[in-house]
Design a protein around this motif. Structure first.
Motif, PDB file in Angstrom:
ATOM      1  N   ARG A  53       0.834  -1.204   0.000  1.00  0.00           N
ATOM      2  CA  ARG A  53       0.000   0.000   0.000  1.00  0.00           C
ATOM      3  C   ARG A  53       0.872   1.258   0.000  1.00  0.00           C
ATOM      4  O   ARG A  53       0.603   2.217  -0.720  1.00  0.00           O
ATOM      5  CB  ARG A  53      -0.932   0.006   1.205  1.00  0.00           C
ATOM      6  N   HIS A  67     -12.708   4.000   1.528  1.00  0.00           N
ATOM      7  CA  HIS A  67     -13.554   2.837   1.277  1.00  0.00           C
ATOM      8  C   HIS A  67     -15.002   3.297   1.172  1.00  0.00           C
ATOM      9  O   HIS A  67     -15.485   4.046   2.011  1.00  0.00           O
ATOM     10  CB  HIS A  67     -13.406   1.817   2.401  1.00  0.00           C
ATOM     11  N   ASN A  95     -10.265   1.200   7.697  1.00  0.00           N
ATOM     12  CA  ASN A  95      -9.898   0.017   6.912  1.00  0.00           C
ATOM     13  C   ASN A  95     -11.137  -0.807   6.547  1.00  0.00           C
ATOM     14  O   ASN A  95     -12.194  -0.693   7.157  1.00  0.00           O
ATOM     15  CB  ASN A  95      -8.874  -0.837   7.676  1.00  0.00           C
ATOM     16  N   GLU A  96     -10.945  -1.678   5.548  1.00  0.00           N
ATOM     17  CA  GLU A  96     -12.077  -2.397   4.971  1.00  0.00           C
ATOM     18  C   GLU A  96     -12.779  -3.290   5.986  1.00  0.00           C
ATOM     19  O   GLU A  96     -14.017  -3.325   6.045  1.00  0.00           O
ATOM     20  CB  GLU A  96     -11.585  -3.225   3.779  1.00  0.00           C
ATOM     21  N   HIS A 126      -4.364  -1.828  14.597  1.00  0.00           N
ATOM     22  CA  HIS A 126      -4.957  -0.942  13.584  1.00  0.00           C
ATOM     23  C   HIS A 126      -4.327   0.446  13.599  1.00  0.00           C
ATOM     24  O   HIS A 126      -3.958   1.001  12.579  1.00  0.00           O
ATOM     25  CB  HIS A 126      -6.458  -0.783  13.811  1.00  0.00           C
ATOM     26  N   GLU A 175      -0.777   0.503  12.355  1.00  0.00           N
ATOM     27  CA  GLU A 175      -0.709   0.428  10.896  1.00  0.00           C
ATOM     28  C   GLU A 175      -0.986   1.805  10.277  1.00  0.00           C
ATOM     29  O   GLU A 175      -0.259   2.265   9.396  1.00  0.00           O
ATOM     30  CB  GLU A 175      -1.727  -0.594  10.414  1.00  0.00           C
ATOM     31  N   ASP A 176      -2.037   2.437  10.749  1.00  0.00           N
ATOM     32  CA  ASP A 176      -2.373   3.781  10.249  1.00  0.00           C
ATOM     33  C   ASP A 176      -1.207   4.741  10.460  1.00  0.00           C
ATOM     34  O   ASP A 176      -0.832   5.500   9.568  1.00  0.00           O
ATOM     35  CB  ASP A 176      -3.589   4.346  10.999  1.00  0.00           C
TER      36      ASP A 176
END
Lengths: 262, 179
Positions: free
Chosen positions: A66, A231, A249-250, B37, B40-41
Motif C-alpha cells: 500500500r 472505502h 480500513n475495509e 490498527h 498500521e495507520d
C-alpha cells in the motif's frame, strides 16, 4: 571497582557501550562478587526474554504494497501534473484537509458536468460515479466545519431532526456500544436530491453514512469500492439505498455495515 | 539531470534507505499504541510524511530518522487518545539506580513465557517501553536511541537502567500484586 560503581556502569557494560578499560574493570568485579554477578545474570536473562521473536511485531501483509503504491502513484502523478498530484498525495494523509479542497472541488465540478448532461446510465458505471460523488461529499464534510447540522449522540434527537427536511425518514442507529459512536446528522445533496447523512466516529476516523430512498429496488448486499483512498460501501435494503464512506480500513467498515444492516 | 530523473532517483533512494525499516517502524508503533490498527495507520502516515521530508534528509541512518518520525506520530496520537498514559509519573532521577539493586526477590529468570513478558512490558510507561523496544528488539546503540527519543546518551543509559529494573519487578512480583 566497588559494587556501587559497578551498578552504575552495569547497563553500559551489558550494552557494549563501555570503553575497554572500564569494561575490564566491571568484568573483574563481576568475577569476584556474587551479588553483582547475580544482578548481571538477571539482566542478561531479561534481555534474552525480550529478544524472543514472539514479542516482535512484523508489519502486516499489505502495508508495504500500500505504501509503495502510494509512493509510486505520488511520483507518477506529480510528474504528470504538478499541483494536482500534490493535492492527491496530501489527501491520503488525513491530517491535511486543506489541499484536499482542491480535489473535492474538481470532483464537484465533475458532478456538476454530469448533472448538466443528464443522468448517467444505470449499472456499475453509475455506481462508480455516484461513489465518487459520495467521496467528494465526505471530503467536503470534513473540511469546513460542516460535519453535522445536528450534533448529537442521541438517535432520538437525530432522527426527528430530519422531519420536514426530507420526504423520507432515515433509520438512525446508535452504535456507540459497538465502538462506532454516533456524532450527529446532516442534510446533504447527492444524486440530484436531498439525502440524509449520518456521521459516526471510530477512533480518529469519521464515517459518513448517506441514505436515500431507492423505490422498487431489490435488496442488494454491500459492494466495496476504493476511491481516493476511501472505502465506499454501497447496498440497498428495505427500499433504501445506503452509502458508507470513510478512510477506515475495509474490515472495520464491513463490521460497521453489518451493524447498520442488523 | 532533468526533474523527472531526479524525482525517480528520489523515490529509488527512499525505497532503498527507508522502506526496508518498515518492520522496525511497525514494531515501535505497535508497542507504543498497543493496538494493531492504529499502529498500521500511524506507520503508513509516517512513511508518506517521511517521503515528503526526504529531500531534506542528508543523514545516513535512515532507520533512526524514520523511527523518530514514527515516534513523534505515536506520541501525538497518545496525547490525543491516551492522555493519562503520557502524563504518568515519570521522573528522570538517576539515584534510584541504587534502589533497584540488591532486591533479594530478584531471580534469574529462566524460561519466562513470552506472554508474561509481553504483559509486563505493556504495563510500563511509554517512555520506558520505547527504550527497551529500541535497545533489545531493534539493537539500537545509545547514540541511535538518543536520536530517536531526542535525549542525551547519558539519559538513555539511566532510562534503560530504570526500565529494566521496573520490568524485573513486574515479572517477579506475584500475579495480581503491583497494579
Amino acid at each position: 571497582m566497588s559494587c556501587q560503581e559497578t551498578r552504575v556502569l552495569l547497563h553500559a557494560f551489558l550494552d557494549d557501550e563501555l570503553d575497554p578499560v572500564r569494561s575490564l574493570g566491571v568484568q573483574g568485579h563481576l568475577d569476584g562478587c556474587r551479588d553483582c554477578a547475580r544482578e548481571h545474570a538477571a539482566h542478561r536473562s531479561l534481555r534474552a526474554a525480550l529478544r524472543d521473536q514472539a514479542l516482535y511485531f512484523r508489519s502486516p501483509q499489505g502495508l508495504e504494497s500500500r505504501v509503495r503504491a502510494a509512493l509510486g502513484s505520488q511520483g507518477a502523478i506529480e510528474r504528470r501534473a504538478g499541483w494536482l498530484g500534490a493535492a492527491g498525495a496530501f489527501l491520503r494523509m488525513r491530517w491535511a484537509w486543506l489541499p484536499a479542497g482542491a480535489v473535492a472541488g474538481l470532483l464537484a465540478v465533475t458532478v456538476i458536468i454530469i448533472g448538466r448532461f443528464g443522468a448517467p446510465p444505470p449499472g456499475p458505471l453509475a455506481d462508480d460515479l455516484l461513489g465518487r460523488e459520495v467521496v467528494a461529499s465526505h471530503v467536503r464534510s470534513l473540511m469546513a466545519s460542516h460535519l453535522t447540522d445536528v450534533p448529537s449522540t442521541d438517535q432520538h434527537t437525530v432522527k426527528p431532526w430530519f422531519n420536514g427536511r426530507l420526504d423520507f425518514s432515515p433509520p438512525v442507529k446508535d452504535l456507540a456500544g459497538e465502538g462506532f459512536a454516533l456524532v450527529g446528522g446532516r442534510l446533504d445533496y447527492l444524486a440530484g436530491r436531498p439525502v440524509a447523512a449520518l456521521v459516526y466516529q471510530r477512533r480518529l476516523h469519521v464515517i459518513n453514512l448517506m441514505i436515500w430512498p431507492a423505490p422498487g429496488e431489490p435488496d442488494r448486499s454491500p459492494t466495496v469500492a476504493l476511491h481516493q483512498g476511501y472505502h465506499v460501501l454501497h447496498w440497498t435494503q428495505g427500499g433504501m439505498g445506503y452509502w458508507a464512506v470513510s478512510d477506515l480500513n475495509e474490515n472495520e467498515m464491513k463490521e460497521f455495515v453489518g451493524l447498520v444492516q442488523r | 539531470m532533468g526533474p523527472r530523473a531526479e524525482q525517480e532517483r528520489g523515490v529509488a533512494r527512499f525505497e532503498e534507505s527507508v522502506l526496508p525499516h518498515m518492520d522496525s517502524a511497525y514494531n515501535l508503533a505497535r508497542w507504543l499504541t498497543r493496538n494493531g490498527h492504529d499502529a498500521e495507520d500511524l506507520v503508513q502516515e509516517s512513511l508518506l510524511r517521511a517521503f515528503q521530508a526526504f529531500q531534506g534528509f542528508r543523514g545516513t541512518d535512515g532507520r533512526a530518522w524514520l523511527l523518530a518520525i514514527v515516534r513523534n506520530a505515536c506520541y501525538t496520537w497518545l496525547r490525543r487518545n491516551r492522555q493519562q498514559e503520557v502524563t504518568t509519573e515519570f521522573d528522570e532521577e538517576v539515584h534510584t539506580l541504587e534502589g533497584d539493586a540488591l532486591n533479594p526477590e530478584k531471580l534469574v529468570l529462566r524460561e519466562v513465557d513470552s506472554a508474561r513478558v509481553r504483559q509486563a512490558l505493556e504495563e510500563l510507561p511509554a517512555e520506558f517501553r520505547e527504550v527497551l523496544v529500541l535497545r533489545e528488539m531493534e539493537g539500537l546503540s545509545y547514540k541511535e536511541i538518543g536520536t530517536v527519543v531526542d535525549i542525551p546518551v547519558g539519559t538513555v543509559m539511566s532510562r534503560l537502567a530504570r526500565a529494566r529494573g521496573r520490568l524485573q519487578r513486574g515479572l517477579t512480583s506475584r500475579p495480581g500484586e503491583e497494579r
